[in-house]
Scaffold this motif. Structure first.
Motif, short mmCIF file in Angstrom:
data_model
loop_
_atom_site.label_atom_id
_atom_site.label_comp_id
_atom_site.label_asym_id
_atom_site.label_seq_id
_atom_site.Cartn_x
_atom_site.Cartn_y
_atom_site.Cartn_z
N ILE A 1 -12.24 10.98 5.76
CA ILE A 1 -11.96 11.79 4.38
C ILE A 1 -11.27 10.64 3.48
O ILE A 1 -11.64 10.47 2.41
N GLU A 2 -10.19 9.81 4.11
CA GLU A 2 -9.27 9.05 3.47
C GLU A 2 -10.56 7.89 2.90
O GLU A 2 -9.93 7.39 1.58
N ASP A 3 -11.31 7.32 3.59
CA ASP A 3 -12.04 6.36 3.23
C ASP A 3 -12.85 6.90 2.25
O ASP A 3 -13.23 6.14 1.21
N TYR A 4 -13.45 8.07 2.10
CA TYR A 4 -14.38 8.66 1.05
C TYR A 4 -13.44 8.86 -0.21
O TYR A 4 -14.07 8.42 -1.31
N VAL A 5 -12.24 9.51 0.01
CA VAL A 5 -11.50 9.60 -1.35
C VAL A 5 -11.40 8.26 -1.97
O VAL A 5 -11.07 7.85 -3.15
N ARG A 6 -10.84 7.32 -1.09
CA ARG A 6 -10.41 5.98 -1.56
C ARG A 6 -11.57 5.21 -2.18
O ARG A 6 -11.62 4.79 -3.26
N ASP A 7 -12.85 5.61 -1.57
CA ASP A 7 -14.02 5.02 -2.40
C ASP A 7 -14.22 5.70 -3.82
O ASP A 7 -14.75 5.11 -4.78
N LEU A 8 -14.24 6.97 -3.90
CA LEU A 8 -14.34 7.67 -5.13
C LEU A 8 -13.33 7.23 -6.05
O LEU A 8 -13.98 6.80 -7.44
N ILE A 9 -12.07 6.88 -5.82
CA ILE A 9 -11.13 6.38 -6.58
C ILE A 9 -11.40 5.00 -7.30
O ILE A 9 -11.49 4.62 -8.45
N GLU A 10 -11.90 4.23 -6.23
CA GLU A 10 -12.11 2.87 -6.59
C GLU A 10 -13.56 2.85 -7.44
O GLU A 10 -13.50 1.96 -8.45
N THR A 11 -14.50 3.75 -7.30
CA THR A 11 -15.67 3.61 -8.12
C THR A 11 -15.40 4.10 -9.36
O THR A 11 -15.81 3.60 -10.40
N ASP A 12 -14.62 5.25 -9.60
CA ASP A 12 -14.02 5.62 -10.62
C ASP A 12 -13.34 4.70 -11.54
O ASP A 12 -13.45 4.23 -12.77
N MET B 1 0.83 -1.30 0.10
CA MET B 1 -0.10 0.19 -0.05
C MET B 1 0.96 1.24 -0.19
O MET B 1 1.76 1.33 0.72
N ILE B 2 0.50 2.20 -0.66
CA ILE B 2 1.06 3.50 -0.82
C ILE B 2 0.48 4.40 0.06
O ILE B 2 -0.82 4.41 0.24
N THR B 3 1.00 5.67 0.39
CA THR B 3 0.53 6.83 0.80
C THR B 3 0.58 8.00 0.00
O THR B 3 1.73 8.32 -0.46
N ILE B 4 -0.54 8.83 -0.10
CA ILE B 4 -0.50 9.72 -1.03
C ILE B 4 -0.84 11.06 -0.44
O ILE B 4 -1.92 11.10 0.49
N ARG B 5 -0.21 12.30 -0.57
CA ARG B 5 -0.64 13.34 0.41
C ARG B 5 -1.37 14.43 -0.66
O ARG B 5 -0.42 14.88 -1.69
N LEU B 6 -2.12 15.02 -0.23
CA LEU B 6 -2.79 16.02 -0.99
C LEU B 6 -2.84 17.30 -0.09
O LEU B 6 -3.18 17.28 1.06
N ASP B 7 -2.65 18.41 -0.89
CA ASP B 7 -2.96 19.72 -0.23
C ASP B 7 -4.06 20.42 -0.75
O ASP B 7 -4.52 20.40 -1.85
N LEU B 8 -5.05 20.74 0.37
CA LEU B 8 -6.31 20.95 -0.01
C LEU B 8 -6.88 22.49 0.62
O LEU B 8 -6.19 22.54 1.76
N SER B 9 -7.46 23.21 0.14
CA SER B 9 -7.83 24.54 0.60
C SER B 9 -8.87 24.09 1.79
O SER B 9 -9.45 22.83 1.77
N ASP B 10 -8.85 25.01 2.46
CA ASP B 10 -9.85 24.91 3.83
C ASP B 10 -11.30 24.68 3.45
O ASP B 10 -11.91 23.71 4.07
N SER B 11 -11.64 25.43 2.30
CA SER B 11 -13.30 25.16 1.92
C SER B 11 -13.52 23.78 1.51
O SER B 11 -14.47 22.98 1.67
N VAL B 12 -12.47 23.22 0.62
CA VAL B 12 -12.59 21.84 0.07
C VAL B 12 -12.56 20.82 1.43
O VAL B 12 -13.41 19.76 1.37
#
Length: 82
Positions: free
Chosen positions: A28-39, A1-12
């Motif tokens: 949030i990590e679970d949410y983003v992981r699910d978005l990627i897997e769904t895509d 497994m790899i780790t990816i770091r994202l810089d996001l604005s406060d509003s995002v």
């Protein structure tokens, strides 16, 4: 497994936190992981169906409309409102 770091604005980040609260995701990590897997699944599962092929063929054979995109959209909005 790899780790990816994202810089996001406060509003995002706030929007992501709200979406996590409204969903079945724990973080949030679970949410983003699910978005990627769904895509990835959606892209892999795309296929040309006979219905889609027929619709594409019909569209191609209908010719080119001489109206501008703005005119086409205006006509569609008029029909939608009617």
């Amino acid at each position: 497994m790899i780790t990816i770091r994202l810089d996001l604005s406060d509003s995002v980040k706030r929007e992501l936190e709200a979406r996590v609260r409204e969903s079945a995701h724990a973080t949030i990590e679970d949410y983003v992981r699910d978005l990627i897997e769904t895509d990835l699944v959606q892209e892999e599962s795309w296929e040309m169906t006979p219905e889609l092929a027929a619709a594409l063929k019909e569209g191609e054979s209908s010719g080119v409309d001489s109206r501008s995109l703005e005119d086409i959209l205006a006509d569609a909005r008029k029909r939608w409102r009617a």
